[in-house]
Write an enzyme that holds these catalytic residues in place. Structure first.
Site, PDB file in Angstrom:
ATOM      1  N   ASN A  57       0.837  -1.189   0.000  1.00 13.05           N
ATOM      2  CA  ASN A  57       0.000   0.000   0.000  1.00 13.05           C
ATOM      3  C   ASN A  57       0.886   1.259   0.000  1.00 13.05           C
ATOM      4  O   ASN A  57       1.822   1.351   0.788  1.00 13.05           O
ATOM      5  CB  ASN A  57      -0.899  -0.019   1.256  1.00 13.05           C
ATOM      6  CG  ASN A  57      -1.968   1.054   1.228  1.00 13.05           C
ATOM      7  OD1 ASN A  57      -1.677   2.242   1.174  1.00 13.05           O
ATOM      8  ND2 ASN A  57      -3.214   0.629   1.258  1.00 13.05           N
TER       9      ASN A  57
ATOM     10  N   HIS B  61      -3.177   0.491  -3.676  1.00 16.15           N
ATOM     11  CA  HIS B  61      -3.364  -0.514  -2.645  1.00 16.15           C
ATOM     12  C   HIS B  61      -2.283  -1.575  -2.869  1.00 16.15           C
ATOM     13  O   HIS B  61      -1.629  -1.598  -3.925  1.00 16.15           O
ATOM     14  CB  HIS B  61      -4.769  -1.114  -2.757  1.00 16.15           C
ATOM     15  CG  HIS B  61      -5.862  -0.232  -2.223  1.00 16.15           C
ATOM     16  ND1 HIS B  61      -7.096  -0.701  -1.851  1.00 16.15           N
ATOM     17  CD2 HIS B  61      -5.884   1.100  -1.961  1.00 16.15           C
ATOM     18  CE1 HIS B  61      -7.841   0.289  -1.394  1.00 16.15           C
ATOM     19  NE2 HIS B  61      -7.140   1.397  -1.464  1.00 16.15           N
TER      20      HIS B  61
ATOM     21  N   GLU C  36      -2.419  -4.745  -3.516  1.00 13.84           N
ATOM     22  CA  GLU C  36      -2.657  -5.656  -4.644  1.00 13.84           C
ATOM     23  C   GLU C  36      -2.475  -4.943  -5.987  1.00 13.84           C
ATOM     24  O   GLU C  36      -1.889  -5.503  -6.914  1.00 13.84           O
ATOM     25  CB  GLU C  36      -4.061  -6.260  -4.545  1.00 13.84           C
ATOM     26  CG  GLU C  36      -4.304  -7.071  -3.273  1.00 13.84           C
ATOM     27  CD  GLU C  36      -4.829  -6.228  -2.099  1.00 13.84           C
ATOM     28  OE1 GLU C  36      -4.582  -4.994  -2.078  1.00 13.84           O
ATOM     29  OE2 GLU C  36      -5.478  -6.804  -1.210  1.00 13.84           O
TER      30      GLU C  36
ATOM     31  N   CYS D  63     -10.219  -5.495  -0.708  1.00 16.20           N
ATOM     32  CA  CYS D  63     -11.423  -4.665  -0.750  1.00 16.20           C
ATOM     33  C   CYS D  63     -12.070  -4.828  -2.125  1.00 16.20           C
ATOM     34  O   CYS D  63     -11.550  -5.526  -2.991  1.00 16.20           O
ATOM     35  CB  CYS D  63     -11.047  -3.194  -0.512  1.00 16.20           C
ATOM     36  SG  CYS D  63     -10.185  -2.436  -1.915  1.00 16.20           S
TER      37      CYS D  63
ATOM     38  N   CYS E 281      -9.634  -3.968  -5.162  1.00 15.70           N
ATOM     39  CA  CYS E 281      -8.621  -4.969  -5.516  1.00 15.70           C
ATOM     40  C   CYS E 281      -9.270  -6.301  -5.899  1.00 15.70           C
ATOM     41  O   CYS E 281      -8.772  -7.009  -6.776  1.00 15.70           O
ATOM     42  CB  CYS E 281      -7.641  -5.138  -4.371  1.00 15.70           C
ATOM     43  SG  CYS E 281      -6.777  -3.581  -4.009  1.00 15.70           S
TER      44      CYS E 281
ATOM     45  N   ASP F 142      -8.466   4.802   3.966  1.00 16.55           N
ATOM     46  CA  ASP F 142      -8.052   3.771   3.007  1.00 16.55           C
ATOM     47  C   ASP F 142      -9.207   2.869   2.577  1.00 16.55           C
ATOM     48  O   ASP F 142      -9.208   2.353   1.465  1.00 16.55           O
ATOM     49  CB  ASP F 142      -6.917   2.915   3.590  1.00 16.55           C
ATOM     50  CG  ASP F 142      -6.125   2.222   2.484  1.00 16.55           C
ATOM     51  OD1 ASP F 142      -5.665   2.930   1.566  1.00 16.55           O
ATOM     52  OD2 ASP F 142      -5.978   0.991   2.523  1.00 16.55           O
TER      53      ASP F 142
END
Lengths: 140, 140
Positions: free
Chosen positions: B35, B46, B48, B73, B76, B136
């Protein structure tokens, strides 16, 4: 939407995929972007993620509107859902149906303007660059 | 998963949010990321997406495995769905439930390792930085 179309044309003019996007808050454009898969060799810079990137860390996304020349894919729709964007306005969804229902199921208002200019731009691009387009939507 | 945890620690060590990720294909790590909201002031990096960014344009994502220290999330997870990633392995989903069902509904195999090391790292971070964490996950 004109600003998003201008971004798409800018991408096309630099050898890229003609999808553009802008993020609007309080009636003002706070981020502009376009697909940069080709220009930056970057698979995660779709038009919408680029616009969100360029808007920076704005805090809350309540009352923001994300404009895109094309219906967002699951990746960009996921950003709209996770960030809490209120409304998504798209130029078209004829050349790519995208993830409209997914966004609506999460409370986002989705408006499809069905603009001939956006449809023609993508149809021409996809016909001339089928493999690049398949790469961009994860269908290789 | 050890490499993803190392990425999370690297992020923590540079003042960032401790979430790390790696993309694996054919048993080899082809992209590492963490991140970078704080470090690059970038809301779309992020862990990923950063790993996917660093893997570059690999063509097909069939038979790739995305490791993340935390359940992805919607943003991603949307990348995993759109890119056609086969499997997602996560360190934990206790501190953030994420979008497991969404990924499974789209055919992705999701494995939750429920690792105490990952849980403790995120619990400590969230307790010490609640506002940054809310930012975030789009809950400001």
């Amino acid at each position: 939407m004109k600003a998003a179309i201008d971004e798409a044309k800018k991408s096309l003019g630099t050898g890229g995929i003609p999808i553009g996007s802008v993020l609007v808050k309080g009636g003002e454009i706070i981020g502009r972007g376009h697909n940069k898969r080709v220009q930056e060799n970057n698979p995660v810079m779709h038009a919408e993620t680029d616009a969100l990137h360029n808007a920076g860390r704005i805090g809350s996304y309540r009352n923001t509107v994300l404009y895109s020349t094309l219906m967002p894919c699951y990746f960009c729709a996921g950003a709209a859902v996770q960030f809490g964007i209120s409304k998504v306005v798209v130029g078209e969804s004829k050349t790519f149906t995208g993830a409209r229902k997914f966004m609506e199921d999460h409370g986002i208002t989705v408006v499809d303007l069905n603009l001939p200019e956006c449809i023609e731009m993508m149809e021409k691009f996809i016909n001339e660059n089928p493999k690049l387009w398949q790469e961009d939507i994860g269908e290789l």
